[in-house]
Every structure is written in C-alpha cells, then in structure tokens.
Design an enzyme around this catalytic site. Structure first.
Site: not given
Ligand SMILES: Cc1cc2nc3c(=O)[nH]c(=O)nc-3n(C[C@H](O)[C@H](O)[C@H](O)COP(=O)(O)O)c2cc1C
Ligand SMILES: Cc1cc2nc3c(=O)[nH]c(=O)nc-3n(C[C@H](O)[C@H](O)[C@H](O)COP(=O)(O)OP(=O)(O)OC[C@H]3O[C@@H](n4cnc5c(N)ncnc54)[C@H](O)[C@@H]3O)c2cc1C
Ligand code: FES
Lengths: 267, 310
Positions: B23, B132, B193-194, B244-245
């Site tokens: 997301s 979030c 999430n982050t 995550g990544g």
């Molecule tokens: C720019 C950005 C916007 C994001 N917006 C949302 C969001 O609206 N809702 C949500 O649940 N997670 C959001 N996330 C988190 C991601 O869905 C994901 O959990 C997180 O980035 C870790 O995965 P990744 O390392 O593959 O990016 C966002 C992440 C990024 C980088």
C-alpha cells in the site's frame, strides 16, 4: 482526472557520449529512441546508471537536447553527490536505464512571439530545447545565463544560434542586480509571451514579481526530491495556490516539473 | 516441463500467485498499467484511503538513505467518496483480488470505512493500516495494545470480509502484537509498515523531513523484517503477508521460506516499475529450477530445515 504521461517507458538505453561541460558539470548523450520519440520540452527522465541497490533511487534530469533523428537525448548535470558522481564515470557503450519521458510538456503558445529564458548553473540545461521549439514555431528567444563564476556559465555558445540574444551574468561581477535590470529592460522593450526560469529560487521569485507587474506568463522548473517520477510515491509536492484561498500540494512529477509562477509558491 | 502452481490460499482469500503491491507504493494501479499487465498480480492494493479528503504532510516528504528511503507522506487521500467512484471500480475490474487498504484517525473512523466498503461490493479483503508512522499527532495504533484492540474489534463487528491487520515494526515485541491482532479478530497479518527514523542535514543543521521523522523502507529493512516474519509465523496461526525491502524473486522466496504466505513489493516499484512481474517470474523460475510443484510447499520450509538441524 488522471494526470499522467501516456508515453512513459522503461528502457535500457546506451551511452553515446559523456563530456565535461565545466567544473563539476557534464553532458551525457544517450541513445533511447523510444523515449525520445514522444518527449517534449519541459519533460524529464529518471536515470539509473548502476545495477545494485545503492544508490537506491533513480535520479531525475531535465532534457537538455532532444535529437529525434538520432533517437538520442542529452542531459546536462552537475556532480552533486553519489548518484551523479557514478553517472559521470560511465563510458560510451555502457547501458543506462531510462524511465521517461515524464512530467507535463510545456504548454507553448501556438505562435509565440518572444520568450525569455533564465537559467542558473545547470538550470540552463532545459532552456536549449525551449529555444529550439520557440524558433520552430517562428518566435524569438532571449537567454539570460547566470552562474557563480565565469567558468560555470554553461551552454552560452550552444544557445546563441537559437536565440536573438544571449546575456551572461556572474556573481563576482554583481550579476544579481544586472540580471534584474536586463530582465526589466527586456520586459519593457519586447512583448514577451513567456519567461522560463530554472536553477534558482531567487530568480524564480524575481520573474514571479515582474510577471505580476508585466504581461507575460512566468514559469519555473521546480525540483522536489522524487522517488518514483510517475505519481505513486506522493513525495514530490510543491505548494500551489488554490482558486479560493490557501494552497494545495501538487505533484511535481505529474503536474510539473514546470509550473506557472502565478500558481506555484517559491519557498 | 510442468508449470509450477503459484496459487496460495490465505484463509478464505485465494490468490493466483503470492505477489501484490505494498500500500502507498502503487497508488491504485493506474500508473503502472502502462508498464505491465496488472492482471498478472496476485492482488492489487491501493494507497490507504481515508474517510475525508486530506492534503498530507508538508515537504520535504522523502529523503534517500543507504539502500533505503525515509518518507513522511502523511496519507494524502481523495477521501472515500471519490475512492468508491474512481479507484475501486478500476481495482475491481482487474482479474486479481482487490484488497482495499484503509486508514483512520480513530476506531470509529476505521469502522465507518469498513462499513462503507463492506456494502460497496467487489472487495476481496480489507487491509487495516494500523501502522502509519507519519500522522501529525504520531499515533501508531499498532504500537499500543489498547488502541489496536479497539480498532480491530470495531472493524470486526462491522464486516465479515477478511481483515488484514498491518503491523508496525516500531514495537518491542512484534509477536505479542501479532497475537493481539489474532485475538481481536484479524484474519491475516501484514508485516510490516515502515520503521520510524530520521535524517539531519549537516549543512543546515536541521532535520531533512518536513515532519522531522519518517518511515524507513527499502532493501535496508529487509533482514529485520525477515526475522520478524520468521518469528510471527512460528508463533501465530494466521497467514502472514510479508512486506519490507522485497525487490525481486529471490527476496520473495526468502520470505516464503521464512513462513510468509504472500509478499508485497513496495519501494522497489519506484525504482523499477516492473518489480512486481519480475518478482512473479523470479518465483516461478525458482520453482522450475528447484522447487516442488506447488509454492505452498515452500512456505515455512526454512523452519523445518532449521528444526531438523544441519
Ligand atoms: C512513499 C510510501 C508511502 C506509503 N504509504 C503507505 C500507505 O498509504 N499505507 C500503508 O499501509 N503503508 C504505506 N507505506 C508502507 C509500505 O506499504 C510498506 O509497508 C513499507 O514501505 C515497507 O515495504 P518496502 O520496503 O517494500 O517499501 C508507504 C511506504 C512508502 C515508502
Ligand atoms: C525534475 C527534475 C529535473 C532535474 N534536472 C536536473 C538537470 O537537468 N541537471 C542537474 O544537474 N540536476 C537536475 N536535477 C537535480 C538532480 O536530480 C540532483 O542534483 C541529483 O538527483 C543529485 O543526485 P546525487 O546522488 O548526485 O546527490 P545526493 O545529494 O547524494 O542525492 C541524494 C538524494 O537526494 C536527491 N536530490 C539531491 N538534490 C536534489 C535536487 N536538487 N532535486 C531533487 N532531488 C535531489 C537525489 O535524487 C537523491 O535521491 C533535477 C531534479 C528534478 C526533480
Ligand atoms: S516522484 Fe513519486 S509522486 Fe512524484
């Protein structure tokens, strides 16, 4: 409703040439016909010149030249950090991952009479494609090139054949005040349709101010940090005045990167 | 050669393959439709929708870090009304599961969104963004046992659709939060999430992001998330969607081996718009080269190896 570029592509291009253009500045020429075919002045590309995950993000650059016949584009860039340093070390023949063309093309007047082009540092880069396009449409361009020092004045000779006049300004020679005066004179003497500015918030504010008093449309190239370039990360926002009151956030990669100075807030 | 079976079941939710966007990294799909056939995906997941339109946070919103990025977008949203008329019909029309991510500032707001989407039809599952890290008031539901329980109970009461609780990594014990989500009615978990972090510009001596702190994502967080998925899947019975990544097929297989039932590709989409189809192709190739026929057989395979000793 959906603002996005329908011709954007992800391709692996090839570096044709990479040459120094001044201290810390380089011009990269790459073969990427599918991208060049649909590209227009005001648009940009996201480049990746490395295969691994560090640096992670692509780097955005404005088109400096579009050579449709050769299927090639050029970008002019300054070595700023890790990413641009890596790009500056590429060699002819190396692959280059290209995402583009991105952003909105400049909405040119059908038959522009005269436009002003103001670029500082590598901000001169996108002025070349604009000058070319204005000439193609039968108009005249006046370029004001600004830099910290004389050796950082870029593209001056390149612009001359496409412009009615090119003036240069450097900080060590009181460039700020002189540029303001030159622009005021230009606005007074020529019926400018539009003025484009890139590379300096100070110059963008100046153009915005003169635009309010004068009768031309001012535009600025905005650079916001970008992750995706296509409208999905929502990271690249600029403040834009709303019709009623206050402002809204606009994505520079979709609505920009060129914004009317009557709308965008220079911060 | 036998075509491998990539389909997975997450409780009642059946997916033709275990790969979907994270997301907030894919909008609702439209932008990437030019780069690949979205129908290839196991599911589509939208950027978390809020009840009312919102602008999001003041810039700068993103900054790059080694092998990662910090973001503080602040959930700008078109609001649920526009979502129902524009985004949802697009998602529904795809030949993959439609997972709708929602976010709220209170349990009631989450509940209201869930009710509306339950009635809307064509939604295969709801993902609750409880995590979030970038609301201005910095409430992260999934870091507070009481708040998380309250939101889950409220949502559970209002729908029988599969509920995915998206967990926050910003906790001392992620397994405890996973158990809590299970207890209060989640059907699945999304981990994670982050990670809250920050960056300072040494030249201006100020924090880079407009909101000071942001969320770290990208390859930099992958080893930590892998450990979390490994722990959660062995402690909790619910299917876990790892996030995550994850950038390619090898990353995805690693998470499946650690016990994830599906994976989300996030930040990688920004760098490579083809990250999702390439991840699907990578899993398929892995199965062809060395896997059993069905991808379900590699889910959690690393625990069994680890238990059996070397
Ligand atoms: C720019 C950005 C916007 C994001 N917006 C949302 C969001 O609206 N809702 C949500 O649940 N997670 C959001 N996330 C988190 C991601 O869905 C994901 O959990 C997180 O980035 C870790 O995965 P990744 O390392 O593959 O990016 C966002 C992440 C990024 C980088
Ligand atoms: C639409 C657009 C067009 C651009 N066109 C040009 C151009 O034609 N010529 C040119 O020299 N520069 C241009 N820039 C700026 C250029 O993208 C940055 O200088 C470059 O990304 C720096 O990367 P780095 O790794 O060398 O620097 P670092 O400082 O190490 O970069 C770290 C991170 O910050 C981002 N970043 C740093 N500076 C900027 C900046 N000014 N704007 C946006 N992001 C930044 C980088 O992309 C990277 O993610 C443009 C920026 C945008 C947004
Ligand atoms: S750069 Fe991602 S939305 Fe503009």
């Amino acid at each position: 409703m959906f603002l996005h570029c329908f011709w954007a592509m992800l391709i692996t291009g090839t570096i044709l040439d990479l040459r120094p253009a001044g201290p810390e500045y380089f011009v990269l020429r790459a073969h990427a016909p599918q991208v060049v075919q649909h590209a227009a002045p005001g648009q940009f590309v996201m480049l990746q010149g490395w295969g691994e995950q560090d640096p992670l993000l692509r780097r955005p650059f404005d088109f400096h030249r579009l050579d449709r016949e050769a299927g090639a584009f050029e970008v002019l860039f300054k070595v700023k950090g890790h990413g641009t340093a890596m790009i500056s070390r590429l060699r002819p023949g190396d692959p280059l991952s290209v995402l583009g063309p991105l952003g909105r093309p400049i909405p040119f007047h059908e038959a522009p009479k005269a436009v002003g082009l103001i670029g500082r540092g590598s901000g001169v880069s996108p002025m070349f494609t604009i000058a070319e396009e204005v000439r193609r449409r039968g108009g005249r361009s006046y370029a004001l090139v600004s830099a910290r020092s004389p050796d950082r004045l870029l593209c001056v000779d390149e612009l001359r054949p496409f412009c009615q006049a090119v003036w240069t300004f450097t900080d060590d020679a009181g460039g700020g005040a002189a540029l303001r005066q030159a622009l005021e004179t230009l606005v007074r003497d020529e019926a400018l349709d539009a003025v484009f500015t890139c590379g300096s918030n100070r110059l963008a504010s100046l153009v915005a101010q003169l635009g309010q008093e004068g009768h031309f449309a001012g535009y600025a190239f905005m650079d916001a940090p970008m992750a995706c370039g296509v409208g999905t990360c929502k990271g690249c926002v600029c403040r834009v005045r709303r019709d009623g009151a206050g402002y809204r956030y606009a994505l520079a990669c979709l609505e920009g990167p060129v914004f009317p100075l009557s709308e965008v807030l220079i911060e | 050669m036998n075509e491998p079976d990539l389909s997975v079941s997450l409780g009642r939710l059946r997916l033709k393959n275990p790969v979907m966007p994270a997301s907030g990294t894919f909008n609702f799909g439209k932008e990437y439709a030019e780069y690949f056939d979205l129908n290839q995906m196991g599911a589509v997941v939208n950027k978390s929708v809020m009840l009312q339109p919102r602008q999001g946070n003041a810039p700068p919103r993103i900054v790059e870090t080694p092998c990662g990025m910090l973001s503080s977008i602040g959930l700008p949203s078109q609001g649920i009304e526009e979502f129902l008329t524009v985004q949802l019909p697009f998602m529904r029309a795809l030949e993959c599961a439609a997972i709708v991510s929602v976010s709220g500032t209170s349990a009631e707001e989450f509940g209201e969104l869930v009710s509306v989407l339950d009635r809307a039809g064509g939604v295969d599952a709801l993902e609750l963004n409880l995590s979030c890290p970038n609301f201005v008031d910095k409430v992260i539901f999934a870091t507070d046992c009481g708040l998380m329980a309250e939101v889950l109970q409220e949502c559970r009461r209002r729908t029988s659709l599969p509920l995915i609780a998206k967990l926050s990594p910003n906790v001392t014990d992620i397994v405890q939060m996973a158990r809590l989500a299970e207890k209060h009615g989640a059907d699945m978990l999304c981990a994670v999430n982050t990670f809250t972090g920050m960056a300072i510009d040494v030249r201006t001596r100020r924090p880079v992001l407009g909101t000071v702190t942001g969320g770290l994502s990208g390859p930099a967080i992958k080893p930590i998330v892998l450990r979390m998925v490994w722990q959660i899947t062995q402690a909790v019975g619910l299917p876990v969607i790892a996030c995550g990544g994850i950038s390619n097929g090898t990353d995805a297989v690693e998470f499946l081996l650690a016990g994830a039932a599906a994976v989300q590709v996030g930040t990688a989409n920004f760098i490579n718009p083809l990250a999702i189809p390439e991840t699907i192709a990578g899993i398929r190739q892995y199965m062809l080269d060395s896997g059993p026929h069905s991808v379900t057989e590699i889910i959690g395979a690393a625990w069994r190896r680890s238990a059996a000793g070397r």
